[in-house]
Design an enzyme around this catalytic site. Structure first.
Site, PDB file in Angstrom:
ATOM      1  N   ARG A   1     -66.161  -9.270 -11.240  1.00 39.12           N
ATOM      2  CA  ARG A   1     -67.432  -9.130 -12.080  1.00 39.12           C
ATOM      3  C   ARG A   1     -66.982  -9.277 -13.468  1.00 39.12           C
ATOM      4  NH1 ARG A   1     -69.141  -3.858 -10.357  1.00 39.12           N
ATOM      5  NH2 ARG A   1     -67.668  -3.721  -8.787  1.00 39.12           N
TER       6      ARG A   1
ATOM      7  N   GLU B   1     -57.891   5.334  -5.528  1.00 38.51           N
ATOM      8  CA  GLU B   1     -57.840   6.693  -4.901  1.00 38.51           C
ATOM      9  C   GLU B   1     -57.145   7.032  -4.149  1.00 38.51           C
ATOM     10  OE1 GLU B   1     -62.225   7.515  -4.886  1.00 38.51           O
ATOM     11  OE2 GLU B   1     -61.786   9.508  -4.724  1.00 38.51           O
TER      12      GLU B   1
END
Ligand SMILES: O=P(O)(O)OC[C@H]1O[C@H](OP(=O)(O)OP(=O)(O)O)[C@H](O)[C@@H]1O
Ligand SMILES: Nc1ncnc2[nH]cnc12
Length: 170
Positions: free
Chosen positions: A58, A95
Site C-alpha cells: 500500500r 506481534e
C-alpha cells in the site's frame, strides 16, 4: 476536505480484534487522492529530498504519486524474493514472529536525502526497518511520511530519531 471521510473502518479484519483502516474509498476519489498527495508533500518542497521510498504494497500507491509530485525518483521496498539483483535485507519483529523487507543495493546512494512513505503507521516495525535499510545504503532519512497513524499502537516510539508527518491521527 476531511480525509477521514474516505477511510472505512472494517472490524475484525484481517483477524478478530483488529479494526482495519480501508483506504479504498480514498483511492476511488481522484479529488481526495489529489488532496492527500498535496498534503503529503507539504513542507517537503522547502527541504532537500532526492528520493521517495514506498513500502510494499500500500506504500506504493501514494509513494509513487508523491515522488511524481516532487519530481524525484521512487524506490520500492519489497517483501522477500521480489526484487532482482543485489539486495539488502532487514528483519523486524511482528506481534508474533518475524518479517523481512528488502531494497535493491544500488537504488539509494550515500548523499541521498530520503522520505520513507507508507499508508499506515501501526506498531512501527515496518517503517523502522525501512529506515534502517535506507541508512545501510549510507543515505539520510529526512522524513517518515504516512497517510495515517494509529496512535494507540505507539509506532512513534520506534521512530524517535526521525521527523514524522502523518495526515490522519487515530
Ligand atoms: O507499523 P506496522 O505494525 O509495522 O504495520 C504497518 C504496515 O502494515 C501494513 O502492511 P501489510 O503488511 O498489511 O501489507 P500490505 O501493504 O501489502 O497490505 C501497512 O501497509 C504497513 O506497511
Ligand atoms: N489496523 C490497520 N489497518 C490498516 N492497515 C494496517 N496495518 C497495520 N495495522 C493496520
Amino acid at each position: 476536505m476531511n480525509l477521514k471521510k474516505y477511510i472505512n473502518d472494517i472490524p475484525d479484519f484481517p483477524k478478530e480484534g483488529v479494526v482495519f483502516k480501508d483506504i479504498c474509498p480514498l483511492l476511488a476519489s481522484p479529488k481526495a487522492t489529489d488532496y492527500a498527495v498535496d498534503l503529503l508533500a507539504k513542507g517537503l518542497h522547502d527541504i532537500n529530498v532526492t528520493k521517495i521510498v514506498g513500502i510494499e504494497s500500500r506504500g506504493f500507491l501514494f509513494g509513487l504519486a508523491l515522488a511524481q509530485k516532487m519530481g524525484v525518483s521512487f524506490v520500492p521496498i519489497r517483501k522477500p524474493g521480489k526484487l532482482p539483483g543485489a539486495i539488502l535485507q532487514q528483519k523486524y519483529a511482528l506481534e508474533y514472529g518475524e518479517d523481512c523487507i528488502e531494497i535493491q543495493e544500488e537504488a539509494i546512494q550515500p548523499g541521498d536525502y530520503v522520505v520513507v512513505h507508507d499508508d499506515v503507521l501501526a506498531t512501527g516495525g515496518t517503517a523502522a526497518a525501512a529506515c534502517k535499510l535506507v541508512e545501510q545504503c549510507g543515505a539520510t532519512v529526512v522524513q517518515c511520511n504516512f497517510l495515517m497513524e494509529l496512535g494507540f499502537l505507539d509506532g512513534r516510539s520506534k521512530l524517535k530519531q526521525y521527523h514524522l508527518h502523518s495526515l490522519m491521527h487515530y
